[in-house]
Design a protein around this motif. Structure first.
Motif, PDB file in Angstrom:
ATOM      1  N   LEU A  45       0.844  -1.193   0.049  1.00 58.08           N
ATOM      2  CA  LEU A  45       0.048   0.015   0.066  1.00 58.08           C
ATOM      3  C   LEU A  45       0.924   1.240  -0.094  1.00 58.08           C
ATOM      4  O   LEU A  45       0.562   2.249  -0.636  1.00 58.08           O
ATOM      5  CB  LEU A  45      -0.855  -0.131   1.207  1.00 58.08           C
ATOM      6  N   ALA A  46       2.062   1.034   0.759  1.00 58.13           N
ATOM      7  CA  ALA A  46       2.844   2.383   0.645  1.00 58.13           C
ATOM      8  C   ALA A  46       3.384   2.513  -0.698  1.00 58.13           C
ATOM      9  O   ALA A  46       3.615   3.820  -1.072  1.00 58.13           O
ATOM     10  CB  ALA A  46       3.924   2.341   1.816  1.00 58.13           C
ATOM     11  N   SER A  47       3.947   1.552  -1.408  1.00 58.44           N
ATOM     12  CA  SER A  47       4.354   1.822  -2.486  1.00 58.44           C
ATOM     13  C   SER A  47       3.423   2.255  -3.498  1.00 58.44           C
ATOM     14  O   SER A  47       3.809   2.913  -4.452  1.00 58.44           O
ATOM     15  CB  SER A  47       5.087   0.601  -2.955  1.00 58.44           C
ATOM     16  N   VAL A  48       2.209   1.858  -3.375  1.00 59.33           N
ATOM     17  CA  VAL A  48       1.093   1.991  -4.450  1.00 59.33           C
ATOM     18  C   VAL A  48       0.812   3.801  -4.122  1.00 59.33           C
ATOM     19  O   VAL A  48       0.739   4.582  -5.193  1.00 59.33           O
ATOM     20  CB  VAL A  48      -0.006   1.306  -4.163  1.00 59.33           C
ATOM     21  N   ASP A  82       6.416   8.305   5.406  1.00 61.00           N
ATOM     22  CA  ASP A  82       7.104   8.162   4.214  1.00 61.00           C
ATOM     23  C   ASP A  82       6.587   8.411   2.951  1.00 61.00           C
ATOM     24  O   ASP A  82       6.644   9.179   1.876  1.00 61.00           O
ATOM     25  CB  ASP A  82       8.457   7.488   4.090  1.00 61.00           C
ATOM     26  N   ALA A  83       5.730   7.304   2.654  1.00 60.62           N
ATOM     27  CA  ALA A  83       4.952   7.354   1.326  1.00 60.62           C
ATOM     28  C   ALA A  83       3.894   8.587   1.226  1.00 60.62           C
ATOM     29  O   ALA A  83       3.793   9.160   0.111  1.00 60.62           O
ATOM     30  CB  ALA A  83       4.265   6.069   1.376  1.00 60.62           C
ATOM     31  N   ARG A  89       4.697  16.002  -1.500  1.00 63.91           N
ATOM     32  CA  ARG A  89       5.735  16.603  -1.906  1.00 63.91           C
ATOM     33  C   ARG A  89       6.144  16.464  -3.179  1.00 63.91           C
ATOM     34  O   ARG A  89       6.834  17.267  -3.968  1.00 63.91           O
ATOM     35  CB  ARG A  89       7.295  16.463  -1.106  1.00 63.91           C
ATOM     36  N   GLY A  90       5.407  15.505  -3.885  1.00 63.77           N
ATOM     37  CA  GLY A  90       5.672  15.090  -5.309  1.00 63.77           C
ATOM     38  C   GLY A  90       4.766  16.009  -6.220  1.00 63.77           C
ATOM     39  O   GLY A  90       3.871  17.066  -5.875  1.00 63.77           O
ATOM     40  N   PRO A  91       5.034  15.651  -7.599  1.00 62.68           N
ATOM     41  CA  PRO A  91       4.379  16.397  -8.589  1.00 62.68           C
ATOM     42  C   PRO A  91       2.901  15.948  -8.818  1.00 62.68           C
ATOM     43  O   PRO A  91       2.560  15.764 -10.068  1.00 62.68           O
ATOM     44  CB  PRO A  91       5.324  16.239  -9.742  1.00 62.68           C
ATOM     45  N   ASP A  92       2.365  15.349  -7.947  1.00 61.41           N
ATOM     46  CA  ASP A  92       1.213  14.862  -8.109  1.00 61.41           C
ATOM     47  C   ASP A  92      -0.128  15.558  -8.643  1.00 61.41           C
ATOM     48  O   ASP A  92       0.005  16.751  -8.137  1.00 61.41           O
ATOM     49  CB  ASP A  92       0.715  14.048  -6.656  1.00 61.41           C
ATOM     50  N   GLU A  93      -0.929  14.837  -8.904  1.00 58.01           N
ATOM     51  CA  GLU A  93      -2.293  15.499  -9.245  1.00 58.01           C
ATOM     52  C   GLU A  93      -3.148  15.852  -7.865  1.00 58.01           C
ATOM     53  O   GLU A  93      -2.516  15.226  -6.869  1.00 58.01           O
ATOM     54  CB  GLU A  93      -3.532  14.329  -9.561  1.00 58.01           C
ATOM     55  N   PRO A 111       8.265  14.430  13.437  1.00 61.30           N
ATOM     56  CA  PRO A 111       8.465  15.961  12.971  1.00 61.30           C
ATOM     57  C   PRO A 111       8.192  16.320  11.493  1.00 61.30           C
ATOM     58  O   PRO A 111       7.688  17.589  11.025  1.00 61.30           O
ATOM     59  CB  PRO A 111       9.951  16.110  13.494  1.00 61.30           C
ATOM     60  N   GLU A 112       8.748  15.366  10.743  1.00 58.65           N
ATOM     61  CA  GLU A 112       8.552  15.939   8.964  1.00 58.65           C
ATOM     62  C   GLU A 112       6.972  15.770   8.910  1.00 58.65           C
ATOM     63  O   GLU A 112       6.759  16.398   8.008  1.00 58.65           O
ATOM     64  CB  GLU A 112       9.501  14.897   8.310  1.00 58.65           C
ATOM     65  N   VAL A 113       6.375  14.962   9.265  1.00 49.40           N
ATOM     66  CA  VAL A 113       4.945  15.037   8.920  1.00 49.40           C
ATOM     67  C   VAL A 113       4.158  16.256   9.584  1.00 49.40           C
ATOM     68  O   VAL A 113       3.482  16.706   9.018  1.00 49.40           O
ATOM     69  CB  VAL A 113       4.140  13.471   9.772  1.00 49.40           C
TER      70      VAL A 113
END
Length: 176
Positions: A45-48, A82-83, A89-93, A111-113
């Protein structure tokens, strides 16, 4: 063969834009709901969720499963976080980013979340990403850092009222 592995194999055998891929992700999400640290379901699920080349509705389904069934194991929890951060952070829709923002609440202690939620709620260009990040912040519950973010939102035209309601519910409203 483990039923989860069979579902994952079937997922990979489907055409890229097949709605069956979404259905299979939902089924694997149901497995994760029963076993939040399932050794095959969680990484899948994280990878998807993080795969920008994946079918968007399958990614949305994966982020929903990660929101509804957060892992209990620290390493698995970090993998899920992380996923979701990769999507934010990505170029996502926008749709994928909106669902990822909504899914961050259970992972807010990292903290990063928290930083990603704060950045989204305070200034994302997509108003629905902002709204969903605020919902995740509310779900995460009170902390000094989250209270500070809500205080910073006090004068925001679109989210200030909701920020004030959350602060009141948490007993942390600003002094007048």
């Amino acid at each position: 063969m483990d039923p989860t592995e069979s579902l994952i194999d079937e997922f990979h055998a489907q055409p890229a834009e097949s709605d069956r891929r979404r259905e299979l992700v939902a089924s694997i999400g149901d497995i994760l709901a029963k076993r939040p640290d399932h050794p095959a379901a969680l990484p899948f699920l994280a990878s998807v969720a993080a795969d920008t080349e994946e079918y968007d509705v399958a990614r949305v389904e994966a982020t929903t499963a990660l929101r509804l069934s957060p892992p209990t194991d620290a390493a698995h929890r970090q993998q899920a976080a992380d996923a979701l951060l990769a999507v934010m952070r990505g170029p996502d829709e926008d749709l994928c980013r909106q669902y990822a923002a909504m899914a961050l609440g259970p992972y807010a202690e990292a903290p990063e979340v928290h930083e990603a939620m704060a950045a989204a709620v305070l200034g994302d260009e997509d108003p629905l990403v902002r709204d969903n990040a605020l919902a995740a912040l509310r779900q995460a519950g009170p902390s000094e850092e989250r209270v500070e973010v809500l205080h910073r939102l006090a004068d925001d035209r679109s989210l200030g009222g909701e920020a004030a309601r959350i602060l009141r519910a948490w007993g942390r409203e600003q002094a007048a």
